[in-house]
Design a protein around this motif. Structure first.
Motif, PDB file in Angstrom:
ATOM      1  N   GLY A  96       0.862  -1.121  -0.059  1.00 56.35           N
ATOM      2  CA  GLY A  96       0.059   0.108   0.060  1.00 56.35           C
ATOM      3  C   GLY A  96       0.970   1.257  -0.044  1.00 56.35           C
ATOM      4  N   ASP A  97       0.923   1.753   1.043  1.00 55.04           N
ATOM      5  CA  ASP A  97       1.836   3.054   1.292  1.00 55.04           C
ATOM      6  C   ASP A  97       3.354   2.849   0.965  1.00 55.04           C
ATOM      7  N   ILE A  98       3.863   3.516   0.169  1.00 58.54           N
ATOM      8  CA  ILE A  98       5.248   3.226  -0.146  1.00 58.54           C
ATOM      9  C   ILE A  98       6.019   4.042   0.598  1.00 58.54           C
ATOM     10  N   THR A  99       7.044   3.373   1.207  1.00 58.93           N
ATOM     11  CA  THR A  99       8.030   4.178   2.171  1.00 58.93           C
ATOM     12  C   THR A  99       9.427   4.140   1.579  1.00 58.93           C
ATOM     13  N   ASP A 100      10.101   5.091   1.481  1.00 68.91           N
ATOM     14  CA  ASP A 100      11.422   5.335   0.979  1.00 68.91           C
ATOM     15  C   ASP A 100      12.270   4.631   2.187  1.00 68.91           C
ATOM     16  N   PRO A 101      13.100   3.559   1.796  1.00 72.51           N
ATOM     17  CA  PRO A 101      13.915   2.740   2.831  1.00 72.51           C
ATOM     18  C   PRO A 101      15.009   3.721   3.447  1.00 72.51           C
ATOM     19  N   ILE A 102      15.392   4.689   2.932  1.00 70.11           N
ATOM     20  CA  ILE A 102      16.622   5.560   3.266  1.00 70.11           C
ATOM     21  C   ILE A 102      16.207   6.706   4.146  1.00 70.11           C
ATOM     22  N   THR A 103      15.379   7.370   3.671  1.00 71.95           N
ATOM     23  CA  THR A 103      14.710   8.518   4.490  1.00 71.95           C
ATOM     24  C   THR A 103      13.348   7.910   5.531  1.00 71.95           C
ATOM     25  N   GLY A 104      12.773   6.881   5.142  1.00 73.42           N
ATOM     26  CA  GLY A 104      11.617   6.772   5.711  1.00 73.42           C
ATOM     27  C   GLY A 104      10.442   7.513   5.582  1.00 73.42           C
ATOM     28  N   LYS A 105      10.697   8.341   4.631  1.00 75.98           N
ATOM     29  CA  LYS A 105       9.371   9.315   4.308  1.00 75.98           C
ATOM     30  C   LYS A 105       8.497   8.613   3.245  1.00 75.98           C
ATOM     31  N   LYS A 106       7.252   8.758   3.479  1.00 75.45           N
ATOM     32  CA  LYS A 106       6.201   8.253   2.449  1.00 75.45           C
ATOM     33  C   LYS A 106       6.304   8.822   0.902  1.00 75.45           C
ATOM     34  N   VAL A 107       6.145   8.047   0.008  1.00 75.17           N
ATOM     35  CA  VAL A 107       6.443   8.322  -1.351  1.00 75.17           C
ATOM     36  C   VAL A 107       5.179   8.238  -2.130  1.00 75.17           C
ATOM     37  N   VAL A 108       4.731   9.223  -3.101  1.00 77.57           N
ATOM     38  CA  VAL A 108       3.694   9.179  -3.841  1.00 77.57           C
ATOM     39  C   VAL A 108       4.348   9.191  -5.463  1.00 77.57           C
ATOM     40  N   VAL A 109       4.269   8.369  -6.438  1.00 76.52           N
ATOM     41  CA  VAL A 109       4.831   8.233  -7.583  1.00 76.52           C
ATOM     42  C   VAL A 109       6.590   8.532  -7.344  1.00 76.52           C
ATOM     43  N   GLY A 110       6.810   9.676  -7.802  1.00 75.17           N
ATOM     44  CA  GLY A 110       8.492   9.838  -7.742  1.00 75.17           C
ATOM     45  C   GLY A 110       8.560  11.023  -6.704  1.00 75.17           C
ATOM     46  N   LYS A 111       7.629  11.385  -5.907  1.00 70.77           N
ATOM     47  CA  LYS A 111       8.111  12.618  -5.112  1.00 70.77           C
ATOM     48  C   LYS A 111       7.506  12.171  -3.497  1.00 70.77           C
ATOM     49  N   TYR A 112       7.984  12.885  -2.583  1.00 75.95           N
ATOM     50  CA  TYR A 112       7.679  12.762  -1.299  1.00 75.95           C
ATOM     51  C   TYR A 112       6.617  13.494  -1.052  1.00 75.95           C
ATOM     52  N   ARG A 113       5.718  12.896   0.026  1.00 76.72           N
ATOM     53  CA  ARG A 113       4.446  13.402   0.442  1.00 76.72           C
ATOM     54  C   ARG A 113       4.559  14.958   0.773  1.00 76.72           C
ATOM     55  N   GLU A 114       5.704  15.208   1.634  1.00 74.76           N
ATOM     56  CA  GLU A 114       5.782  16.231   2.178  1.00 74.76           C
ATOM     57  C   GLU A 114       5.966  17.420   1.339  1.00 74.76           C
ATOM     58  N   ASP A 115       6.642  17.202   0.052  1.00 75.18           N
ATOM     59  CA  ASP A 115       7.247  17.878  -1.047  1.00 75.18           C
ATOM     60  C   ASP A 115       5.645  18.518  -1.684  1.00 75.18           C
ATOM     61  N   ILE A 116       4.918  17.366  -1.724  1.00 83.49           N
ATOM     62  CA  ILE A 116       3.714  17.549  -2.405  1.00 83.49           C
ATOM     63  C   ILE A 116       2.814  18.561  -1.521  1.00 83.49           C
ATOM     64  N   GLU A 117       2.928  18.248  -0.210  1.00 80.95           N
ATOM     65  CA  GLU A 117       1.759  19.219   0.829  1.00 80.95           C
ATOM     66  C   GLU A 117       2.620  20.477   0.803  1.00 80.95           C
ATOM     67  N   GLU A 118       3.754  20.567   0.538  1.00 82.93           N
ATOM     68  CA  GLU A 118       4.422  22.043   0.691  1.00 82.93           C
ATOM     69  C   GLU A 118       3.729  22.654  -0.570  1.00 82.93           C
ATOM     70  N   ALA A 119       4.030  21.916  -2.006  1.00 85.63           N
ATOM     71  CA  ALA A 119       3.303  22.717  -2.974  1.00 85.63           C
ATOM     72  C   ALA A 119       1.932  23.102  -3.092  1.00 85.63           C
ATOM     73  N   ASN A 120       1.222  22.252  -2.448  1.00 79.98           N
ATOM     74  CA  ASN A 120      -0.237  22.507  -2.295  1.00 79.98           C
ATOM     75  C   ASN A 120      -0.254  23.667  -1.322  1.00 79.98           C
ATOM     76  N   ARG A 121       0.288  23.931  -0.370  1.00 82.82           N
ATOM     77  CA  ARG A 121       0.143  24.947   0.771  1.00 82.82           C
ATOM     78  C   ARG A 121       0.876  26.358  -0.260  1.00 82.82           C
ATOM     79  N   LEU A 122       1.757  26.142  -0.962  1.00 86.29           N
ATOM     80  CA  LEU A 122       2.158  27.380  -1.727  1.00 86.29           C
ATOM     81  C   LEU A 122       1.330  27.818  -2.921  1.00 86.29           C
ATOM     82  N   PHE A 123       0.735  27.001  -3.651  1.00 89.53           N
ATOM     83  CA  PHE A 123       0.140  27.287  -4.895  1.00 89.53           C
ATOM     84  C   PHE A 123      -1.231  26.926  -4.935  1.00 89.53           C
ATOM     85  N   GLY A 124      -1.952  26.511  -3.712  1.00 92.66           N
ATOM     86  CA  GLY A 124      -3.388  26.274  -3.521  1.00 92.66           C
ATOM     87  C   GLY A 124      -3.794  24.924  -3.918  1.00 92.66           C
TER      88      GLY A 124
END
Length: 155
Positions: free
Chosen positions: A84-112
């Motif tokens: 199910g949820d894919i986790t990067d084995p090195i950083t331990g962060k959740k991943v969606v396709v090729g981006k970290y979820r944190e980066d996607i949430e940050e982009a959503n916060r900045l651009f709406g």
């Protein structure tokens, strides 16, 4: 030949045995004629009386000091990555396709955030759709012939 490993990392595949899970260990084998590596799968049965791992989970198995049966030679140590949820084995962060979820949430916060965007924080864990769309919990059996009937749990 390689020495026996104490612990192995593998993926759970459908299994018909009671109190056991079938684990696929994928190794790379060198073909000396072509000087290339090719995938080679080995299958082990691991003792899992609680059926805590489901098909598709990545698990860590350990060899038992003594065989339980002729086939069951290992035990499940832990579920490293549930399907199910894919986790990067090195950083331990959740991943969606090729981006970290944190980066996607940050982009959503900045651009709406789009009104159609999927909200991962409110999504339920795996297992909510058991019986409707997720059939990994069902008892599997061996399909011996094609009779035209729907056999959703056949291996």
């Amino acid at each position: 030949m390689a020495s026996r490993a104490a612990m192995l990392l593998g993926q759970v595949v459908p299994c018909v045995k009671q109190n056991a899970s079938k684990i696929r260990i994928r190794r790379m084998e060198l073909d000396t004629n072509l000087n290339m590596y090719f995938k080679k799968d080995e299958f082990y049965f691991a003792h899992d009386p609680d059926k805590k791992c489901k098909t598709g989970d990545v698990v860590l198995i350990k060899e038992l000091p003594q065989k339980l049966t002729r086939l069951i030679t290992h035990t499940i140590e832990e579920i490293v990555y549930p399907l199910g949820d894919i986790t990067d084995p090195i950083t331990g962060k959740k991943v969606v396709v090729g981006k970290y979820r944190e980066d996607i949430e940050e982009a959503n916060r900045l651009f709406g955030k789009s009104k159609d965007a999927f909200d991962y924080s409110s999504a339920p864990a795996r297992g909510r759709l058991e019986g409707t769309r997720d059939f990994t919990h069902g008892e599997t059996y061996i399909k011996y012939h094609e009779d035209g009937k729907d056999q959703p749990f056949a291996v």
